[in-house]
Scaffold this motif. Structure first.
Motif, PDB file in Angstrom:
ATOM      1  N   ALA A   3       0.825  -1.216   0.000  1.00  0.00           N
ATOM      2  CA  ALA A   3       0.000   0.000   0.000  1.00  0.00           C
ATOM      3  C   ALA A   3       0.855   1.259   0.000  1.00  0.00           C
ATOM      4  CB  ALA A   3      -0.922  -0.010   1.211  1.00  0.00           C
ATOM      5  N   GLU A   4       1.864   1.314   0.866  1.00  0.00           N
ATOM      6  CA  GLU A   4       2.657   2.531   1.005  1.00  0.00           C
ATOM      7  C   GLU A   4       3.520   2.808  -0.215  1.00  0.00           C
ATOM      8  OE1 GLU A   4       4.838   2.345   4.652  1.00  0.00           O
ATOM      9  OE2 GLU A   4       3.078   2.885   5.874  1.00  0.00           O
ATOM     10  N   GLU A   5       3.980   1.754  -0.884  1.00  0.00           N
ATOM     11  CA  GLU A   5       4.799   1.939  -2.072  1.00  0.00           C
ATOM     12  C   GLU A   5       3.980   1.825  -3.355  1.00  0.00           C
ATOM     13  OE1 GLU A   5       8.644   0.286  -2.168  1.00  0.00           O
ATOM     14  OE2 GLU A   5       8.809   0.092   0.010  1.00  0.00           O
ATOM     15  N   ASP A   6       2.664   1.672  -3.185  1.00  0.00           N
ATOM     16  CA  ASP A   6       1.728   1.590  -4.311  1.00  0.00           C
ATOM     17  C   ASP A   6       2.197   0.575  -5.354  1.00  0.00           C
ATOM     18  OD1 ASP A   6      -0.577   2.187  -5.706  1.00  0.00           O
ATOM     19  OD2 ASP A   6       0.324   3.856  -6.806  1.00  0.00           O
ATOM     20  N   LEU A   7       2.476  -0.630  -4.880  1.00  0.00           N
ATOM     21  CA  LEU A   7       2.968  -1.687  -5.756  1.00  0.00           C
ATOM     22  C   LEU A   7       1.804  -2.360  -6.475  1.00  0.00           C
ATOM     23  CD1 LEU A   7       5.598  -3.384  -3.407  1.00  0.00           C
ATOM     24  CD2 LEU A   7       5.918  -1.450  -4.965  1.00  0.00           C
ATOM     25  N   THR A   8       1.980  -2.575  -7.758  1.00  0.00           N
ATOM     26  CA  THR A   8       0.992  -3.298  -8.564  1.00  0.00           C
ATOM     27  C   THR A   8       1.714  -4.326  -9.421  1.00  0.00           C
ATOM     28  OG1 THR A   8       1.101  -1.625 -10.308  1.00  0.00           O
ATOM     29  CG2 THR A   8      -0.608  -1.349  -8.635  1.00  0.00           C
ATOM     30  N   ASP A   9       0.949  -5.277  -9.963  1.00  0.00           N
ATOM     31  CA  ASP A   9       1.534  -6.347 -10.795  1.00  0.00           C
ATOM     32  C   ASP A   9       2.722  -6.985 -10.090  1.00  0.00           C
ATOM     33  OD1 ASP A   9      -0.302  -6.000 -12.911  1.00  0.00           O
ATOM     34  OD2 ASP A   9       0.861  -4.291 -13.625  1.00  0.00           O
ATOM     35  N   VAL A  10       2.523  -7.344  -8.850  1.00  0.00           N
ATOM     36  CA  VAL A  10       3.602  -7.837  -7.990  1.00  0.00           C
ATOM     37  C   VAL A  10       3.801  -9.345  -8.170  1.00  0.00           C
ATOM     38  CG1 VAL A  10       4.328  -8.155  -5.598  1.00  0.00           C
ATOM     39  CG2 VAL A  10       3.172  -6.039  -6.289  1.00  0.00           C
ATOM     40  N   VAL A  11       5.060  -9.734  -8.393  1.00  0.00           N
ATOM     41  CA  VAL A  11       5.443 -11.138  -8.275  1.00  0.00           C
ATOM     42  C   VAL A  11       5.798 -11.334  -6.802  1.00  0.00           C
ATOM     43  CG1 VAL A  11       7.022 -12.957  -9.004  1.00  0.00           C
ATOM     44  CG2 VAL A  11       6.294 -11.198 -10.644  1.00  0.00           C
ATOM     45  N   LEU A  12       4.894 -11.947  -6.064  1.00  0.00           N
ATOM     46  CA  LEU A  12       5.003 -12.047  -4.607  1.00  0.00           C
ATOM     47  C   LEU A  12       5.578 -13.405  -4.236  1.00  0.00           C
ATOM     48  CD1 LEU A  12       4.444 -10.804  -1.825  1.00  0.00           C
ATOM     49  CD2 LEU A  12       2.082 -11.658  -2.010  1.00  0.00           C
ATOM     50  N   VAL A  13       6.799 -13.391  -3.708  1.00  0.00           N
ATOM     51  CA  VAL A  13       7.537 -14.618  -3.430  1.00  0.00           C
ATOM     52  C   VAL A  13       7.616 -14.838  -1.928  1.00  0.00           C
ATOM     53  CG1 VAL A  13       9.724 -15.842  -3.753  1.00  0.00           C
ATOM     54  CG2 VAL A  13       8.917 -14.238  -5.516  1.00  0.00           C
ATOM     55  N   GLY A  14       7.173 -16.000  -1.471  1.00  0.00           N
ATOM     56  CA  GLY A  14       7.262 -16.345  -0.058  1.00  0.00           C
ATOM     57  C   GLY A  14       8.117 -17.576   0.138  1.00  0.00           C
TER      58      GLY A  14
END
Length: 241
Positions: A64-75
């Protein structure tokens, strides 16, 4: 250009991605490697109240704070629970969900549900003097090593970033009740060397919730592949950006 948000697992910190991040940014991609509450430079915030929900909040806040979109979210590892919870909250922000040798939960499950051997860690922590601390596991003989790391220099570096895991992280369950999350593509990367006894990986269904075939890759290295095989890991991640 893609945005890679890399989430470390239990006991680690965001520093563990130090060898992978430059390989992703070389192609013009953005890479974000936050440290979850209670580890690394936030170790002073660790306590019995820190849990899975805390860490889901951490990553949702970064997005939210960095306004990230189209994120490849790696856990990685435990963070499979974290990224699942984040994708449930903001599926519209996630381009792909990557489970890197990670816990792969269903709705309402905790770490102990996904990996039953985890209950032993919980029980020991609750019976300990602190009542909440889970120390890092001991180093084992090769090829298991410490999280699959066996090289002396790598081990020395790894030890500098390890700290205790709050027990609540393994007790809290994750909510996966947002139907929109089912449309998020997923990929699984399994590390195949040095798996400790008692660790049983949950099988990946042949079909993803969005109806497409599941994507599963293997790396012939230990659990902390971002340390032992950063180039090969980056190569796989770049295919998803």
């Amino acid at each position: 250009m893609a945005t890679y948000l890399l989430v470390h697992g239990a006991w680690h910190s965001g520093e563990c991605w130090e060898r992978v991040a430059p390989l992703l940014t070389e192609g013009g991609h953005r890479v974000v490697t936050p440290t979850l509450t209670g580890y690394g430079d936030t170790v002073h915030l660790a306590g019995p109240e820190v849990g899975l929900d805390t860490h889901i909040d951490d990553i949702a806040k970064v997005i939210a704070e960095e306004d990230l979109t189209d994120v490849v979210l790696v856990g990685h590892s435990y963070a499979g629970l974290v990224v699942s919870g984040v994708a449930n909250r903001v599926p519209e922000r996630i381009a792909c969900l990557v489970y890197l040798d990670a816990m792969f939960p269903a709705d309402g499950e905790s770490a102990a549900d996904v990996l039953p051997v985890t209950q032993q860690l919980i029980d020991r922590a609750l019976a300990s003097e602190s009542g909440w601390r889970i120390p890092p596991p001991p180093e084992m003989p090769p090829p298991a090593g410490l999280f699959g790391v066996t090289d002396p220099a790598d081990l020395a570096w790894l030890r500098t970033m390890l700290s205790d895991q709050p027990v609540r992280c393994l007790q809290q369950s994750v909510r996966l009740d947002n139907p929109a999350m089912d449309m998020v593509p997923r990929a699984h990367i399994h590390c195949t060397v040095g798996q400790p006894e008692g660790i049983t990986r949950r099988p990946v269904p042949a079909t993803q919730p969005n109806g497409t075939p599941s994507l599963v890759w293997e790396l012939a290295t230990g659990h902390d592949c971002m340390i032992t095989e950063p180039a090969r890991l980056a190569e796989l991640l770049l295919k998803l950006g």
